[in-house]
Design a protein around this motif. Structure first.
Motif, PDB file in Angstrom:
ATOM      1  N   ASP A  53       0.701  -1.423   0.133  1.00 57.42           N
ATOM      2  CA  ASP A  53       0.510   0.233  -0.080  1.00 57.42           C
ATOM      3  C   ASP A  53       0.782   1.284   0.111  1.00 57.42           C
ATOM      4  O   ASP A  53       0.463   2.821   0.429  1.00 57.42           O
ATOM      5  N   GLY A  54       2.282   1.043   0.017  1.00 57.73           N
ATOM      6  CA  GLY A  54       3.479   2.009   0.122  1.00 57.73           C
ATOM      7  C   GLY A  54       3.935   1.807   0.947  1.00 57.73           C
ATOM      8  O   GLY A  54       4.555   1.032   2.276  1.00 57.73           O
ATOM      9  N   ALA A  55       5.195   3.065   1.140  1.00 56.33           N
ATOM     10  CA  ALA A  55       6.025   2.889   1.564  1.00 56.33           C
ATOM     11  C   ALA A  55       6.682   4.629   2.231  1.00 56.33           C
ATOM     12  O   ALA A  55       7.324   5.436   1.193  1.00 56.33           O
ATOM     13  N   LEU A  56       6.650   4.357   3.350  1.00 54.37           N
ATOM     14  CA  LEU A  56       8.013   5.608   3.704  1.00 54.37           C
ATOM     15  C   LEU A  56       9.381   5.726   4.349  1.00 54.37           C
ATOM     16  O   LEU A  56       9.723   4.266   4.654  1.00 54.37           O
ATOM     17  N   LEU A  57      10.094   7.002   4.695  1.00 53.26           N
ATOM     18  CA  LEU A  57      11.239   6.508   4.487  1.00 53.26           C
ATOM     19  C   LEU A  57      11.587   7.947   5.289  1.00 53.26           C
ATOM     20  O   LEU A  57      11.110   9.089   5.067  1.00 53.26           O
ATOM     21  N   TRP A  58      12.088   7.605   6.369  1.00 51.48           N
ATOM     22  CA  TRP A  58      12.381   8.671   7.476  1.00 51.48           C
ATOM     23  C   TRP A  58      14.401   8.252   7.824  1.00 51.48           C
ATOM     24  O   TRP A  58      14.624   7.709   8.447  1.00 51.48           O
ATOM     25  N   GLY A  59      14.685   9.272   9.120  1.00 46.90           N
ATOM     26  CA  GLY A  59      15.872   9.649   9.591  1.00 46.90           C
ATOM     27  C   GLY A  59      16.763  10.095   8.703  1.00 46.90           C
ATOM     28  O   GLY A  59      17.005  10.709   7.861  1.00 46.90           O
ATOM     29  N   GLU A  60      18.216  10.155  10.115  1.00 46.16           N
ATOM     30  CA  GLU A  60      19.518  10.320   9.555  1.00 46.16           C
ATOM     31  C   GLU A  60      20.205   8.851  10.180  1.00 46.16           C
ATOM     32  O   GLU A  60      19.971   8.063  10.496  1.00 46.16           O
ATOM     33  N   ALA A  61      21.408   9.003   9.349  1.00 45.93           N
ATOM     34  CA  ALA A  61      22.077   7.686   9.487  1.00 45.93           C
ATOM     35  C   ALA A  61      22.805   8.552  10.774  1.00 45.93           C
ATOM     36  O   ALA A  61      23.092   9.039  11.420  1.00 45.93           O
ATOM     37  N   PRO A  62      23.286   7.231  11.523  1.00 44.63           N
ATOM     38  CA  PRO A  62      22.983   5.449  11.180  1.00 44.63           C
ATOM     39  C   PRO A  62      21.915   5.283  11.288  1.00 44.63           C
ATOM     40  O   PRO A  62      21.273   4.059  11.034  1.00 44.63           O
ATOM     41  N   ALA A  63      20.410   6.423  12.089  1.00 40.28           N
ATOM     42  CA  ALA A  63      18.812   5.465  12.105  1.00 40.28           C
ATOM     43  C   ALA A  63      18.371   6.069  11.221  1.00 40.28           C
ATOM     44  O   ALA A  63      17.215   6.534  10.858  1.00 40.28           O
ATOM     45  N   CYS A  64      18.503   5.406   9.874  1.00 41.51           N
ATOM     46  CA  CYS A  64      17.334   5.485   8.985  1.00 41.51           C
ATOM     47  C   CYS A  64      16.559   4.172   9.012  1.00 41.51           C
ATOM     48  O   CYS A  64      17.044   3.645   9.533  1.00 41.51           O
ATOM     49  N   VAL A  65      15.424   4.652   8.383  1.00 41.77           N
ATOM     50  CA  VAL A  65      14.221   3.884   8.099  1.00 41.77           C
ATOM     51  C   VAL A  65      13.854   3.848   7.467  1.00 41.77           C
ATOM     52  O   VAL A  65      12.988   4.442   6.665  1.00 41.77           O
ATOM     53  N   CYS A  66      12.827   2.711   7.176  1.00 43.93           N
ATOM     54  CA  CYS A  66      11.912   2.548   6.122  1.00 43.93           C
ATOM     55  C   CYS A  66      10.910   1.905   6.965  1.00 43.93           C
ATOM     56  O   CYS A  66      11.366   0.569   6.997  1.00 43.93           O
ATOM     57  N   GLU A  67       8.957   2.160   6.464  1.00 48.02           N
ATOM     58  CA  GLU A  67       7.984   1.142   6.593  1.00 48.02           C
ATOM     59  C   GLU A  67       6.866   1.203   5.455  1.00 48.02           C
ATOM     60  O   GLU A  67       7.239   1.411   4.540  1.00 48.02           O
ATOM     61  N   LEU A  68       7.603  -0.239   5.298  1.00 46.21           N
ATOM     62  CA  LEU A  68       6.360  -0.878   4.279  1.00 46.21           C
ATOM     63  C   LEU A  68       5.048  -1.405   4.772  1.00 46.21           C
ATOM     64  O   LEU A  68       5.283  -2.345   5.649  1.00 46.21           O
ATOM     65  N   ARG A  69       4.479  -0.878   4.370  1.00 47.41           N
ATOM     66  CA  ARG A  69       2.221  -0.712   4.559  1.00 47.41           C
ATOM     67  C   ARG A  69       2.027  -1.328   3.561  1.00 47.41           C
ATOM     68  O   ARG A  69       2.086  -1.708   2.678  1.00 47.41           O
ATOM     69  N   ALA A  70       1.486  -3.040   4.295  1.00 49.79           N
ATOM     70  CA  ALA A  70       0.961  -3.890   3.646  1.00 49.79           C
ATOM     71  C   ALA A  70      -0.184  -4.390   3.777  1.00 49.79           C
ATOM     72  O   ALA A  70      -0.682  -3.798   4.436  1.00 49.79           O
ATOM     73  N   PRO A  71      -1.306  -4.544   2.893  1.00 53.44           N
ATOM     74  CA  PRO A  71      -2.689  -4.414   2.797  1.00 53.44           C
ATOM     75  C   PRO A  71      -3.103  -6.117   3.378  1.00 53.44           C
ATOM     76  O   PRO A  71      -3.862  -6.730   2.863  1.00 53.44           O
ATOM     77  N   ARG A  72      -2.215  -6.321   3.579  1.00 48.25           N
ATOM     78  CA  ARG A  72      -2.634  -8.209   4.737  1.00 48.25           C
ATOM     79  C   ARG A  72      -2.036  -8.441   5.800  1.00 48.25           C
ATOM     80  O   ARG A  72      -0.442  -7.690   5.189  1.00 48.25           O
ATOM     81  N   ARG A  73      -2.418  -9.397   6.881  1.00 47.19           N
ATOM     82  CA  ARG A  73      -1.249  -9.468   8.133  1.00 47.19           C
ATOM     83  C   ARG A  73      -0.351 -10.274   7.237  1.00 47.19           C
ATOM     84  O   ARG A  73      -0.062 -11.394   6.640  1.00 47.19           O
TER      85      ARG A  73
END
Length: 306
Positions: free
Chosen positions: A238-258
Motif C-alpha cells: 500500500d506504500g512505503a515511507l522513509l525517514w531518519g538520519e544516519a545511522p538510524a535510517c528507517v523504511c516502513e512498508l505498508r502491506a494490505p495483508r497480515r
C-alpha cells in the motif's frame, strides 16, 4: 480479567535451560555439572562455552586436562550484532558441528554490556530471541544452558528471561510472549516522512536517499537491498515511507495483508543470499531492528538500519 498464567513447558528434543549466577563460584557451580553431563554423553561432539573471557579462564583452570575437550569462545566474538545475528550464528554452528539431529551442548552467556541490555528496546529484542529459540530449534536435540550474570544483567532482565526458559516455572508460550513485546507502541512516524513512489520500493531511490542522509556507500547499499527484499516477501504494498538520519535510517512498508507469523524473518533459510522468500531474513541480518506489526487486516514492517 486476569492474565493467563505460565504455560506448560514444551515437550520437544530442544532442551533450553537457564542459570543465574552471582560471582565466580556460582558460575562454576552451574557450568561444571553441565559440562560434565556433556562430556559424559556417548559419542557427542565437544561442548561449547560462549562466555566472558574471565569466566573462560575460570573454566580452564577448573577443568584441568578436560579443557582440551571443550570449545571455549569469548562471548564478545559470538554476540557481535543483533538478536537475529545471534540466531544465525547459532544455526550455522549447529549445522557445522552438531551430530545429525542437532545434538550438542552449548553454554551461552549473553553480552549484556554490549547491544543486548543497553536499552529497553535492545532487551526486548533479546527476550524475543530467547523465546523464539524454543520454536526455531524445537526439532533439534540441542541442549543449551543460558547463563545470566545477575550483577550485569540486573533483576528486571533476569525476570524477563525466566519467562523464555522452560525450566524456570514461569515459562510463557513464545507466541504469547512475542505478542506482549509487540504490544509496546513503536515511535510515531514523523510528519515529514518521505513517501516512496510506485507500488514497490526502487533500490536506487532508497540507496540515494540513504546516502543523502549520511549512510556510507556500502551501508546504503545494504539498507536498500534489505528494503527491496523485504518488500518482495510482502508482495504488493500500500506504500512505503522513509525517514531518519544516519545511522538510524528507517523504511516502513505498508502491506494490505497480515503477516501472522512470529517467526517471520527468523527461521534460517536453506541457502545464503537473497532469494525469493528470504527477504525478511536478509533484512533482519543487516538491520538493527525489523518490527512487524499486524494492524487489523493490514501490516506494517519497519526496518531501521542502525
Amino acid at each position: 480479567m486476569t492474565s493467563p498464567g505460565p504455560s506448560a513447558p514444551p515437550r520437544t528434543p530442544f532442551d533450553h535451560r537457564m542459570a543465574v549466577f552471582a560471582g565466580q563460584d556460582e558460575f562454576l557451580a552451574a557450568a561444571l555439572p553441565f559440562l560434565s553431563e556433556a562430556l559424559g554423553a556417548p559419542a557427542g561432539p565437544p561442548p561449547v562455552v560462549i562466555a566472558a573471557p574471565g569466566n573462560l579462564d575460570l573454566l580452564r583452570a577448573a577443568l584441568g586436562g578436560d579443557a582440551k575437550d571443550v570449545s571455549l569462545v569469548p562471548h564478545t566474538e559470538w554476540y557481535t550484532g543483533s538478536a537475529a545475528n545471534a540466531i544465525a550464528r547459532g544455526a550455522g554452528h549447529l549445522a557445522a558441528h552438531a551430530t545429525p539431529g542437532g545434538r550438542i551442548h552449548l553454554l551461552m552467556e549473553p553480552v549484556w554490556g554490549g547491544r543486548a541490555g543497553r536499552s529497553p528496546r535492545e532487551t526486548a529484542e533479546w527476550i524475543r530471541y530467547e523465546a523464539l529459540a524454543n520454536l526455531l530449534f524445537a526439532p533439534l536435540a540441542t541442549t543449551v544452558l543460558c547463563a545470566y550474570d545477575a550483577f550485569v544483567a540486573g533483576p528486571a532482565i533476569v525476570a524477563a528471561a525466566r519467562r523464555a526458559h522452560p525450566d524456570t516455572g514461569v515459562y510463557e508460550d513464545p507466541v504469547r510472549l512475542a505478542a506482549e513485546l509487540d504490544a509496546v507502541p513503536l515511535p510515531p512516524r514523523p510528519a515529514d516522512a518521505e513517501q516512496l513512489p510506485g507500488p514497490a520500493p526502487d533500490a536506487e531511490t532508497v540507496r540515494s536517499w540513504a546516502s543523502a542522509r549520511g549512510l556510507p556507500g556500502a551501508d546504503a547499499e545494504l539498507f536498500a537491498t534489505a528494503v527491496v527484499e523485504a518488500a518482495r516477501d510482502l508482495g504488493p504494498l500500500d506504500g512505503a515511507l522513509l525517514w531518519g538520519e544516519a545511522p538510524a535510517c528507517v523504511c516502513e512498508l505498508r502491506a494490505p495483508r497480515r503477516v501472522d507469523d512470529p517467526l517471520a524473518g527468523f527461521a534460517p533459510p536453506p541457502r545464503t543470499g537473497p532469494e525469493p522468500g528470504q527477504g525478511l531474513w536478509f533484512a533482519r541480518q543487516v538491520c538493527a531492528y525489523v518490527d512487524i506489526r499486524d494492524e487489523g487486516e493490514r501490516a506494517s514492517v519497519r526496518l531501521q538500519y542502525g
